[in-house]
Structure formats: structure tokens, C-alpha cells
Design an enzyme around this catalytic site. Structure first.
Site, PDB file in Angstrom:
ATOM      1  N   ILE A   1      -8.179  -0.368  10.600  1.00 12.50           N
ATOM      2  CA  ILE A   1      -9.517   0.044  11.125  1.00 12.50           C
ATOM      3  C   ILE A   1     -10.770  -0.966  10.903  1.00 12.50           C
ATOM      4  O   ILE A   1     -11.696  -0.972  11.639  1.00 12.50           O
ATOM      5  CB  ILE A   1      -9.992   1.447  10.365  1.00 12.50           C
TER       6      ILE A   1
ATOM      7  N   ASN B   1      -1.687  -6.712  -1.562  1.00 12.49           N
ATOM      8  CA  ASN B   1      -2.689  -6.817  -2.613  1.00 12.49           C
ATOM      9  C   ASN B   1      -2.070  -5.580  -3.497  1.00 12.49           C
ATOM     10  O   ASN B   1      -1.653  -4.482  -3.209  1.00 12.49           O
ATOM     11  CB  ASN B   1      -4.092  -6.561  -2.297  1.00 12.49           C
TER      12      ASN B   1
ATOM     13  N   GLN C   1      -6.797  -4.855  -4.097  1.00 13.57           N
ATOM     14  CA  GLN C   1      -6.369  -3.527  -3.603  1.00 13.57           C
ATOM     15  C   GLN C   1      -7.285  -2.634  -3.422  1.00 13.57           C
ATOM     16  O   GLN C   1      -7.797  -2.311  -4.385  1.00 13.57           O
ATOM     17  CB  GLN C   1      -5.200  -3.091  -4.217  1.00 13.57           C
TER      18      GLN C   1
ATOM     19  N   HIS D   1       0.894  -1.338   0.851  1.00 14.48           N
ATOM     20  CA  HIS D   1       0.937  -1.517   2.292  1.00 14.48           C
ATOM     21  C   HIS D   1       0.838  -2.964   2.473  1.00 14.48           C
ATOM     22  O   HIS D   1       0.527  -3.847   1.506  1.00 14.48           O
ATOM     23  CB  HIS D   1      -0.274  -1.143   3.088  1.00 14.48           C
TER      24      HIS D   1
ATOM     25  N   HIS E   1      -0.293  -6.327   4.862  1.00 12.06           N
ATOM     26  CA  HIS E   1      -1.092  -6.849   5.847  1.00 12.06           C
ATOM     27  C   HIS E   1      -0.390  -7.664   6.898  1.00 12.06           C
ATOM     28  O   HIS E   1       0.119  -8.551   6.248  1.00 12.06           O
ATOM     29  CB  HIS E   1      -2.402  -7.221   5.584  1.00 12.06           C
TER      30      HIS E   1
END
Ligand code: AMP
Ligand code: ZN
Length: 138
Positions: free
Chosen positions: A33, A88, A95, A101, A103
């Protein structure tokens, strides 16, 4: 397995809308986002694991295979010049969302983010390197 009030659990389950570029049984891949670059995406496992420490090895293996496939696909589609895969763990490492997750960041020669993934380099002696080496070989 999910956690109450975890935004990525909700996104992965489709309860919060996202710009999904890929989905299978175990993962949802969405556009970040607040992207570093156009096309910056996140691989999110559908099950909740806070970080690499708690992530099962099998899921970790699947995540890196998916990252490889998407790096190839995104590079082809976006015609980027390079690609960062960043992950991270913990506040100290940057993080901010505590649901594992990865990237996926397409990079361009002149994308204005040249300093994003830099760090200050330490100058360590051979002895200091040896000490760390010995510790990590245990
Ligand atoms: P990290 O700092 O590694 O925990 O990265 C978290 C990332 O999640 C950041 O790049 C955020 O921009 C991104 N992010 C946070 N909330 C959302 C959301 N609702 N949809 C998409 N990306 C998000
Ligand atoms: Zn979660």
C-alpha cells in the site's frame, strides 16, 4: 491458524480488500500500500506466523520458490533493471507488520531509492571476523 487483529491475516483471507496479483492455497501476493517503487509487492502466507523464526521450514521453502517465480514474472512484465527480495524480522530489523511476509521490489537504474537498502560498513579485524566465525560455526 490465524491471529485476531492481524491485518495480514485479514488481507490473506480476503476480508480486507487488496490488490492481489497472485493467490494459491497457501499464499496471497498483494501490492504494498505504501510502495518503495511501482510494483512493490508482498508475499503473505495465509497462515499466521509472526516471523522467520516461527515459520515452518516447508512453508519457507515454498515462499522462496514463489519469490523466484514472481521475480522472473515481474521483471519480464515490468521491464525492471534489478530486483530486491527483502524480509524483515523484529522491530530492530524494521519489521512493522508481525505476520511473516517477503517484499518483492522491482528496481530501476534511476528509481530514487538508491539509499534504501544501504548500511554503514564496519571495519573488522581478521581476529574479530574469526571470533564471529567460530561462534557461528557452533
Ligand atoms: P515490514 O516493515 O517488513 O513489516 O513491512 C510491512 C509492509 O506492509 C510495509 O511496506 C507497508 O507499506 C505494508 N502494508 C501495511 N499495511 C498494508 C495494507 N493494508 N496493504 C498493503 N500493504 C500494507
Ligand atoms: Zn496474521
Amino acid at each position: 491458524m490465524r491471529e485476531e487483529n492481524c491485518i495480514f491475516c485479514k488481507i490473506a483471507a480476503g476480508e480486507i480488500p487488496s490488490k492481489t496479483i497472485y493467490e494459491d492455497e497457501q499464499f496471497r501476493v498483494i501490492l504494498d500500500i505504501s510502495p518503495a517503487v511501482r510494483g512493490h509487492a508482498l508475499i503473505i502466507p495465509k497462515e499466521h506466523y509472526a516471523d522467520i523464526y516461527s515459520l515452518p521450514e516447508e512453508l519457507a521453502a515454498r515462499a522462496i520458490v514463489l519469490a523466484k517465480k514472481l521475480a522472473v514474472h515481474m521483471t519480464e512484465m515490468l521491464k525492471c533493471d534489478g530486483f530486491n527480495i527483502v524480509q524483515n524480522n523484529g522491530e530492530a530489523a524494521g519489521q512493522t507488520v508481525f505476520h511473516f511476509h517477503m517484499h518483492l521490489i522491482p528496481r530501476y537504474q534511476e528509481d530514487g531509492n538508491q539509499d534504501k537498502l544501504c548500511w554503514n560498513h564496519l571495519e573488522l579485524s581478521q581476529e574479530e571476523l574469526e571470533e564471529i566465525c567460530q561462534k557461528l560455526r557452533q
